[in-house]
Design a protein around this motif. Sequence first.
Motif, PDB file in Angstrom:
ATOM      1  N   ALA A 288       6.519  15.628  16.946  1.00 12.45           N
ATOM      2  CA  ALA A 288       6.676  14.202  16.728  1.00 12.45           C
ATOM      3  C   ALA A 288       6.159  13.509  18.146  1.00 12.45           C
ATOM      4  N   GLU A 289       5.654  12.334  18.052  1.00 16.31           N
ATOM      5  CA  GLU A 289       5.169  11.614  19.204  1.00 16.31           C
ATOM      6  C   GLU A 289       6.186  10.913  19.893  1.00 16.31           C
ATOM      7  N   LYS A 290       6.395  11.088  21.116  1.00 12.77           N
ATOM      8  CA  LYS A 290       7.390  10.494  22.062  1.00 12.77           C
ATOM      9  C   LYS A 290       6.883   9.411  22.636  1.00 12.77           C
ATOM     10  N   ALA A 291       7.668   8.073  22.433  1.00 11.71           N
ATOM     11  CA  ALA A 291       7.281   6.857  22.852  1.00 11.71           C
ATOM     12  C   ALA A 291       7.499   6.765  24.530  1.00 11.71           C
TER      13      ALA A 291
ATOM     14  N   LEU B 209       1.615   1.124  18.677  1.00 11.45           N
ATOM     15  CA  LEU B 209       2.859   1.346  19.094  1.00 11.45           C
ATOM     16  C   LEU B 209       3.155  -0.271  19.977  1.00 11.45           C
ATOM     17  N   ASN B 394      13.961   2.502  22.993  1.00  9.70           N
ATOM     18  CA  ASN B 394      13.261   2.495  21.614  1.00  9.70           C
ATOM     19  C   ASN B 394      13.953   1.718  20.531  1.00  9.70           C
ATOM     20  N   TYR B 400      12.471   2.225  16.944  1.00  9.58           N
ATOM     21  CA  TYR B 400      13.425   3.185  16.116  1.00  9.58           C
ATOM     22  C   TYR B 400      14.272   2.211  15.380  1.00  9.58           C
ATOM     23  N   PHE B 431       6.357   0.658  28.870  1.00 11.75           N
ATOM     24  CA  PHE B 431       6.332   2.024  28.481  1.00 11.75           C
ATOM     25  C   PHE B 431       6.357   3.053  29.719  1.00 11.75           C
ATOM     26  N   ARG B 435       0.998   2.372  27.991  1.00 10.97           N
ATOM     27  CA  ARG B 435       0.387   2.077  26.769  1.00 10.97           C
ATOM     28  C   ARG B 435      -0.300   0.758  26.857  1.00 10.97           C
TER      29      ARG B 435
ATOM     30  N   TRP C 137       8.005  21.330  22.456  1.00 11.55           N
ATOM     31  CA  TRP C 137       8.131  19.956  22.283  1.00 11.55           C
ATOM     32  C   TRP C 137       9.723  19.621  22.365  1.00 11.55           C
TER      33      TRP C 137
END
Lengths: 291, 593, 243
Positions: A288-291, B209, B394, B400, B431, B435, C137
């Motif tokens: 999963a990509e972490k933000a 994003l 998030n 999310y 971020f 980003r 991960w």
Amino acid sequence: MSITLQLLFTGLGIGSIYALVALGFVLIYRATNVVNFAQGDFSMIGAFLMVVFAVDMGLPYWLSAVIAIAAMAGFGILFNYGVYYPLRHRTFLPVVISTIGASILLQNGVLAAYGPHPQSLPAMLPFPGIAVGGVFLDSQYLLILAVTGAMVVLQYLFFERTMLGKKLQATSQDKEMASLLGIPVALMIGITFAYSAVLGGLAGILVAPLLFVSINMGSTIALKAFAASIIGGFGDVTGAIVGGLALGVVETFGAAYISVPYKDGFAFLVLFLFLMVRPQGVFGEKVAEKA
Amino acid sequence: MTDATLSHPAPASNRGAIAGGIVLAVLAAALAVLPLTMTLSAYVLNMLMQAVTYTVAVLGLTVVLGYTGQLSLAQAAFFGIGAYAVALGTVDYGLGFWLSMVLGLAASAVAGAVLGLTSLRIGGHYLAMVTIAFQQIVTLVLVNSIDVTHGPDGVSGIARPNLPGVSLANAKAYLTFCIVVLYAVGLAVWYLRRTRLGRAMQAVRDNELAAGVVGVNTYRTKVVAFTISAILGGLGGALFASGFSYISPDQFSFAESVVFLTMALIGGVQSAFGTALGTGLLILLPEWLRFLKEIYLAIYGLSVILIMVFMPEGIWGLLERIAHVGGGRPAVVTPRPFRLDIPDSGPADILETRGLAKHFGGLRAVDGVDLKVERGSVHALIGPNGSGKTTLLNVLSGLYRPTGGSVSLAGRDITRLAPHERCAAGVGRTFQNIRLFRSLSILDNVLIGAQRPGAPAKGEAALRERAFEALGFVGLADKASELVGSLPYGHQRLVEIARALAGNPTLLLLDEPAAGLNPTEKQELVELLRRLKGHGLTIFLIDHDMAMVERIADHITVLNFGKRIAEGTPRDVLRHPAVIAAYLGEVPTHGAA
Amino acid sequence: MALLELISVTASYGAVDALNAVSLRVEEGEIVTLLGANGAGKTTTLRTISGLMKPRSGSIRFLGKEIAGASANSIVRLGLSHVPEGRRIFPGLTVRENILLGSSNRSRVPKAELDRDLDAAFGIFPDILKFADAPGWTLSGGQQQMVAVARGLMARPKLLMLDEPSLGLAPIIVQQVFRTIAAIRERGTTVLLVEQNAHMALSIADRGYVLETGRLIVEGPPATLLNNEEVRAAYLGGRVTAG
């Protein structure tokens, strides 16, 4: 009932071919983050090598297969150095276009050598098949299922149980870090291409007696194999196999019960609906990509 | 200061640009009329016709792939829809060219929009696969519904249109008409890049994003991009059908979609000029190579590989690099002082969460958090690694969807809002891993922040002014035209803050703003945050540097295992035994203000 | 002879000079720290030493052998291990596999010896033992940092280069990381440490260098750097007047 089983058997046989090519896709994708548009042409080259060794040179059939597979490994390494390696530091798209160029080159190179007429190859086993109950098990399909099964097991053992397999995985996940640990990254990528070409070539050799050997035989297979790897969850090895088998079965039943001309469309329609319901494929993406 | 001061940043270079533009326009007009005055063989005319109509379709890829970053492998299908609409409309139904074309464009637009709509659920390779599936289905219908499409034999006898008073039946006249259409489309695509929509597209391409968080409706942007791309594909196809008067399904197959893609990338997909160059080259190249007889297509394939090896950014990318075209408009502007427009009425707690929870499978990353952030305060969120801080952020910024609980901003429930809607409601953020929109200039990055829906600045001039104010506030106005990638890490963080500020937020969420800064840079950050607080902005931040948190925060909340374990003033919280045990290890000994 | 010696090393990204005639030494058994602002060239220095970047000019000697311009995987084979910024754990491999791969630079190690080294690594970081079979991960930032250092140690390096090991970690974990670095040196491994957390870095270092826009400006033991007005003002957050 026996018709259903017969269709299931045929579907799994065709699906195995998709699965083999899909595995090749997935391995190269994981090692390089690139979708190889010439993957189908690996199958075409494999089949034509069989024509060269078994038909043109008249070598024994099994010996031809062994030489063809060995030659595919060498071809994979050449492909890496010609098509991928010079572009390894670039983004996704230039490399994709480079593989498209390779596909055009390979198809038309073979066309120049062999002309547009399809070649044919005899079945590989000396008996037509066996009947079990009301179901006829064609020998070529049996061979395809057996070889695919064996490849899947071998591959699992190689990637999960050997240090070399782990090094290949590490390279596919973070090339720079792999090189910092002393893993020879260029060699790892070369091995991946060689193995991927072997898988593609094997699929071509196995499917050749069922179809005609023609320069664009790989294109359709590759498109289905790509679809299969997406159904399974892109980048996932188990997913590629399951997706390939599922696509083969769906397509065979669709052709039998719904419409032969729309056979391919049926498979893609199912794919389309499937992705709407489950966007990550069956096995999803692990990381999963972490933000 | 008025708009006028901003609208003439560099008169000299502007005059140069205008002169260049005039030269280009004259050249272009000459090129368009040239076919009329020359004797051209049917062969050459056909090639030119193909090049022009293809370019219109490939420009669609410039929009969807070059600007928006979405890989579409169905451009030949849209090309086919436009072509078949004109073919069947004029040959079988007697609708005339113009009506048929409009129907074809409408059909393409609908199909394109539907493909775009699927991007709500899927992205990346999966979306590319959906476009392939669509392409295959269109091909199968063209080949197999013989009653409607004439099947594999194709359609012949397609008529050419007339303009009022001008007949386009003559091939040369029609070619000139197509060239004019191509100019119009090319100019529109070139200009699109400099508009709000074009910037939104590039934001989606560079970092989807972040685009959502700074107020871009990413979903709508993608649908629009697919629709525009499909319309251009259809338009190219419509022109193509009339140009050649005969079409068949194999001209619109998956292989042709791949050819379109190759044309776009060989030329340089991010530029309208590059697209035209690439299309022209790939149509001419096989013709030039014909002397090689049997192997000419193989050599063509090899050339494609070589072009990519030696010019991976496409031909236009290479030319741009050689000529430094389009780099830097030296807009040296002294920005107006930065101001924030924050309503001072409303509840005392600007942000409030009740029982907020986010579970990933069995993992309770955020587990029932109640939080109140006081208007105008600096509120810090601290806790061990993996305690759910970033997950909470998030959820607050809408990336999310919470498993349970509610979030309200200034008394308004925003729990169900998408990231761009929360941005419009006044939530800005940065971020932990920076980003930014990496291929854009610093100014463009901040402009995208300034143009968020509901922000006070409207119109290009006002947007630019706002962006300069925000850049001036963080001290980077003089670097506005540089690419963000060229800035050191600390400055990139400041650009992220400026991007959020330009949108005039009422609440700013910062995820580890001090990470990777040395003590002196941290001190500058503290000063910056204090000035922001002075403007009435509420700041909610995560950081691990307790010396900094202690100096700046009015209030601290501590998370552990997704639950709140302590809350209060820095003095109390940092001496709380549970906080010391779980997080601090030892009481900070230095840096108390 | 110094373990590592850079003589007038210059490196650049395109036209921009990232390092300008940098010369430094690391003696066997030392902890040396490299301080400086963002973009000063600290990470570039490490990347140039470990072979991820090629220097434009100058000499880099490790164990007296010239390594400037050699490939990354050949440099780590000499016993120079680089733990880069951002942890860089292989996300799809387990913790145990990640750490084991750290031995890729050593040729034909007997399995028993690998197991011993693996046990030793888990001995230094007992907290990650219970995650040995979890994919990389799934670990938190602090746990990943421990895996990254453990992986670097599996190379049995003579010199361990650490880039920002405290980045993004909770204070309690930062203290643990620095205690571990000190312990690693006690076991005989030399350490070259890049850190933004200058106070912490100087508390365990024997010597430090300060980089400014690609040039070294000051060198010396921690006390010298801590008492240098310029260094305090620029990198340690000490205000000259109100400090």
